[in-house]
Design a protein around this motif. Structure first.
Motif, PDB file in Angstrom:
ATOM      1  N   THR A   1       0.997  -1.279  -0.224  1.00 30.07           N
ATOM      2  CA  THR A   1      -0.062   0.134   0.329  1.00 30.07           C
ATOM      3  C   THR A   1       0.650   0.919  -0.088  1.00 30.07           C
ATOM      4  OG1 THR A   1      -1.807  -0.917   1.055  1.00 30.07           O
ATOM      5  CG2 THR A   1      -1.604   0.934   1.404  1.00 30.07           C
TER       6      THR A   1
ATOM      7  N   ILE B   1       2.283   1.571  -3.813  1.00 29.66           N
ATOM      8  CA  ILE B   1       0.978   2.450  -4.506  1.00 29.66           C
ATOM      9  C   ILE B   1       0.910   4.421  -3.874  1.00 29.66           C
ATOM     10  CG2 ILE B   1      -1.547   2.899  -5.388  1.00 29.66           C
ATOM     11  CD1 ILE B   1      -1.242  -0.366  -5.410  1.00 29.66           C
TER      12      ILE B   1
ATOM     13  N   GLY C   1       2.402   5.399  -6.409  1.00 27.11           N
ATOM     14  CA  GLY C   1       1.947   5.382  -7.571  1.00 27.11           C
ATOM     15  C   GLY C   1       1.710   3.986  -8.203  1.00 27.11           C
ATOM     16  N   ALA C   2       0.437   3.455  -9.170  1.00 27.03           N
ATOM     17  CA  ALA C   2       0.726   2.050  -9.348  1.00 27.03           C
ATOM     18  C   ALA C   2       1.176   1.864 -10.811  1.00 27.03           C
ATOM     19  CB  ALA C   2      -1.074   1.709  -9.653  1.00 27.03           C
ATOM     20  N   THR C   3       2.006   2.809 -11.176  1.00 27.59           N
ATOM     21  CA  THR C   3       3.266   2.557 -12.777  1.00 27.59           C
ATOM     22  C   THR C   3       4.366   2.739 -11.436  1.00 27.59           C
ATOM     23  OG1 THR C   3       2.952   4.929 -12.823  1.00 27.59           O
ATOM     24  CG2 THR C   3       1.478   3.966 -13.655  1.00 27.59           C
TER      25      THR C   3
ATOM     26  N   GLN D   1      -5.109   2.701   2.056  1.00 27.95           N
ATOM     27  CA  GLN D   1      -6.192   2.684   1.093  1.00 27.95           C
ATOM     28  C   GLN D   1      -7.585   3.161   0.722  1.00 27.95           C
ATOM     29  OE1 GLN D   1      -7.201  -1.355   2.184  1.00 27.95           O
ATOM     30  NE2 GLN D   1      -4.878  -2.236   1.717  1.00 27.95           N
TER      31      GLN D   1
ATOM     32  N   ILE E   1      -6.089   6.409  -1.631  1.00 23.98           N
ATOM     33  CA  ILE E   1      -5.403   6.388  -2.803  1.00 23.98           C
ATOM     34  C   ILE E   1      -6.409   6.715  -3.778  1.00 23.98           C
ATOM     35  CG2 ILE E   1      -3.843   4.999  -2.514  1.00 23.98           C
ATOM     36  CD1 ILE E   1      -5.073   2.263  -3.017  1.00 23.98           C
ATOM     37  N   ASP E   2      -6.487   6.669  -5.207  1.00 18.79           N
ATOM     38  CA  ASP E   2      -7.387   6.902  -6.336  1.00 18.79           C
ATOM     39  C   ASP E   2      -7.961   5.100  -6.483  1.00 18.79           C
ATOM     40  OD1 ASP E   2      -7.365   5.659  -9.438  1.00 18.79           O
ATOM     41  OD2 ASP E   2      -7.786   8.200  -9.226  1.00 18.79           O
TER      42      ASP E   2
ATOM     43  N   GLN F   1      -8.277   3.644  -8.648  1.00 12.34           N
ATOM     44  CA  GLN F   1      -8.694   2.311 -10.323  1.00 12.34           C
ATOM     45  C   GLN F   1      -6.428   2.114  -9.727  1.00 12.34           C
ATOM     46  OE1 GLN F   1      -7.044   4.522 -13.471  1.00 12.34           O
ATOM     47  NE2 GLN F   1      -9.337   4.498 -14.550  1.00 12.34           N
ATOM     48  N   ASP F   2      -5.989   2.988  -8.515  1.00 13.12           N
ATOM     49  CA  ASP F   2      -4.575   2.030  -8.170  1.00 13.12           C
ATOM     50  C   ASP F   2      -5.014   0.947  -7.062  1.00 13.12           C
ATOM     51  OD1 ASP F   2      -3.056   4.407  -9.436  1.00 13.12           O
ATOM     52  OD2 ASP F   2      -2.964   5.873  -7.643  1.00 13.12           O
TER      53      ASP F   2
ATOM     54  N   VAL G   1      -5.390  -1.990  -8.670  1.00 16.87           N
ATOM     55  CA  VAL G   1      -4.662  -2.673  -8.936  1.00 16.87           C
ATOM     56  C   VAL G   1      -3.834  -3.381  -7.527  1.00 16.87           C
ATOM     57  CG1 VAL G   1      -1.646  -2.147  -9.576  1.00 16.87           C
ATOM     58  CG2 VAL G   1      -3.300  -0.943 -10.468  1.00 16.87           C
TER      59      VAL G   1
END
Length: 319
Positions: A87, A90, A94-96, A155, A158-159, A161-162, A165
């Motif tokens: 967590t 992310i 970020g998730a990327t 959690q 966060i976004d 979409q993230d 992931v």
């Protein structure tokens, strides 16, 4: 039960495990995609054996130290710390982030942080608490709850979409294991197994309790510290490899106790490893061939293990 019958039972379990592996490898093979299916299934089988061995050995040793068949290393909050790590990656990167998308980097970061946490909790707090195992467990539960709540709070921020992931990291899965990590993890497991297998006698003595172990010549504090580090590494690498599988250790160790009817670690550790492998193989076949990979294996294991945990608690309360 005599040792002869226990040895025969170990042979039967070994044959059963090998038979299940062969069945899983050959069931519903498609000749048109054979070169894809066989490597994929081989990778999953290797990962299953690695995780089965790590969880089985760590749980047996942990229960020997705390002298309690209901407690497992997960009570120390390692699952919560693992989710906190994922967590945090992310939340801050970020998730990327490469830390998340590159399985090898994520694996090593997770293992290092988990080992640092467990060594601090197990080894140094063990000395700080005056070698009081139960006070150590209490501190571990508090820390696990703290990191779990902290992860849940992040959690919520966060976004969405993230979070999708991140959700894939919340459950143990053998579908996306990195092949390059299997060799490295296998080497660590083999080294630790050699250390443990050479020490069956000390483990049998530790099961008698601190006073008896000291009287029989075992350096209790030093031995427990060494074993706690082994537990930390085993739990960390299995969790970082496939994700948390909370109740597997509790389930297979208690089944092994019931069947082998002994506290001798020669039979308990090997038997639990085989039961763990069989349980994960059966679970993976149900997930893959019955539910078509629409459910995670850890959900099935935790459901069965959770029900068995309730059964154990109720059984103890009646004594």
């Amino acid at each position: 039960m005599t040792d002869k019958r226990r040895n025969r039972l170990l042979i039967i379990l070994t044959v059963a495990a090998i038979g299940l592996i062969a069945f899983y490898m050959l069931y519903q093979l498609n000749p048109d995609i054979l070169f894809y299916q066989l490597p994929s299934r081989t990778k999953r089988v290797v990962a299953i054996v690695i995780v089965a061995v790590a969880i089985a050995v760590s749980t047996v040793i942990f229960q020997t130290i705390v002298n309690n068949r209901i407690l497992t290393p997960s009570i120390m909050g390692l699952d919560s710390v693992y989710m906190f790590i994922q967590t945090s990656i992310i939340f801050f990167a970020g998730a990327t982030s490469t830390l998340l998308l590159d399985n090898r980097i994520n694996y090593f970061v997770s293992v290092i942080l988990l080992v640092i946490f467990t060594v601090l909790v197990f080894k140094y707090l063990f000395k700080f608490t005056g070698n009081n195992v139960f006070l150590l467990l209490l501190i571990g539960i508090i820390l696990g709850t703290f990191f779990g709540n902290l992860a849940s709070f992040m959690q919520l921020l966060i976004d969405p979409q993230d979070f999708m992931v991140l959700q894939s990291r919340m459950f143990g899965s053998f579908s996306s294991v990195n092949e390059q990590l299997l060799l490295f993890t296998s080497i660590i497991i083999i080294i630790l197994l050699i250390i443990v297998f050479k020490d069956f006698g000390s483990l049998d003595v530790l099961a008698l309790g601190r006073e008896h172990a000291v009287n029989l010549g075992v350096n209790y504090d030093r031995k427990v510290s060494q074993l706690l580090i082994i537990i930390a590494i085993l739990v960390s690498i299995s969790t970082a490899l496939v994700g948390p599988i909370m109740f597997l250790g509790l389930l297979v160790v208690n089944i092994a106790h019931e069947i082998f009817e002994t506290f001798r670690h020669r039979y308990m550790i090997i038997g639990t490893m085989l039961f763990s492998t069989i349980a994960l193989l059966l679970g993976q076949m149900v997930v893959q061939f019955v539910f078509n990979n629409n459910i995670e294996l850890s959900i099935i294991i935790n459901l069965v293990g959770g029900l068995y945990f309730i059964y154990l608690v109720l059984k103890r309360s009646q004594k």
